[in-house]
Motif scaffolding. Structure first.
Motif, short mmCIF file in Angstrom:
data_model
loop_
_atom_site.label_atom_id
_atom_site.label_comp_id
_atom_site.label_asym_id
_atom_site.label_seq_id
_atom_site.Cartn_x
_atom_site.Cartn_y
_atom_site.Cartn_z
N HIS A 36 0.98 -1.27 0.43
CA HIS A 36 0.05 0.60 -0.12
C HIS A 36 0.60 1.45 0.29
O HIS A 36 2.46 1.09 0.96
CB HIS A 36 -1.16 -0.20 1.04
N TRP A 37 0.01 2.34 -0.53
CA TRP A 37 1.09 3.67 -0.65
C TRP A 37 1.04 3.97 0.35
O TRP A 37 2.13 4.79 0.42
CB TRP A 37 0.47 4.09 -1.58
N ARG A 38 0.58 3.90 1.70
CA ARG A 38 0.83 4.37 2.84
C ARG A 38 1.61 4.52 3.55
O ARG A 38 2.38 5.54 3.94
CB ARG A 38 -0.75 4.08 3.98
N TYR A 39 2.08 3.74 3.55
CA TYR A 39 3.86 2.96 3.87
C TYR A 39 4.95 3.80 3.58
O TYR A 39 5.40 5.09 4.13
CB TYR A 39 4.23 1.61 4.06
N VAL A 41 4.22 7.32 2.98
CA VAL A 41 3.54 8.20 2.51
C VAL A 41 3.94 8.50 4.09
O VAL A 41 5.11 9.45 4.61
CB VAL A 41 2.33 8.56 2.15
N ILE A 42 3.69 7.86 5.24
CA ILE A 42 4.29 7.96 6.58
C ILE A 42 5.13 8.49 6.14
O ILE A 42 5.86 8.67 7.65
CB ILE A 42 3.66 6.57 7.01
N VAL A 78 -2.68 8.52 12.30
CA VAL A 78 -3.01 7.30 11.27
C VAL A 78 -3.76 5.88 11.49
O VAL A 78 -5.00 5.53 11.53
CB VAL A 78 -1.82 6.27 11.08
N LEU A 81 -7.19 7.72 11.45
CA LEU A 81 -7.42 7.73 9.55
C LEU A 81 -8.44 6.39 9.77
O LEU A 81 -9.72 6.27 8.49
CB LEU A 81 -6.39 8.60 9.14
N GLU A 82 -7.05 5.35 10.03
CA GLU A 82 -7.75 4.11 9.83
C GLU A 82 -9.25 3.29 10.32
O GLU A 82 -10.32 2.55 9.83
CB GLU A 82 -6.28 2.65 9.89
#
Length: 82
Positions: A36-39, A41-42, A78, A81-82
């Motif tokens: 996932h792109w969130r990793y 980004v974080i 985070v 948000l999840e």
């Protein structure tokens, strides 16, 4: 750290922030599942926060404490948000 899909343990080369995600083409080396792109980004947001704190306060114990607190706040955001 492990792949969320196949639970394969990640190697050192897979744990380099941002670069490992780019070089692996956002896929697990073992199973090929997309990461996932969130990793990244974080990781990027964390690096930006650390750089801003270091630029503002220099390299002091105070800065280290602020970095720890900032990471805690980021983790809470985070999770919310999840």
């Amino acid at each position: 750290s492990r792949c969320p899909a196949c639970r394969t343990r990640l190697k050192g080369r897979d744990l380099i922030p941002l670069l490992s995600w780019v070089f692996s083409k956002a896929r697990c080396r073992a199973c090929g599942t997309g990461i996932h792109w969130r990793y990244p980004v974080i990781e990027l947001v964390t690096a930006a926060i650390f750089a801003a704190l270091a630029a503002r306060y220099g390299t002091t114990w105070h800065t280290l404490v602020l970095m720890v607190l900032a990471v805690m706040l980021l983790i809470m955001a985070v999770v919310d948000l999840e």
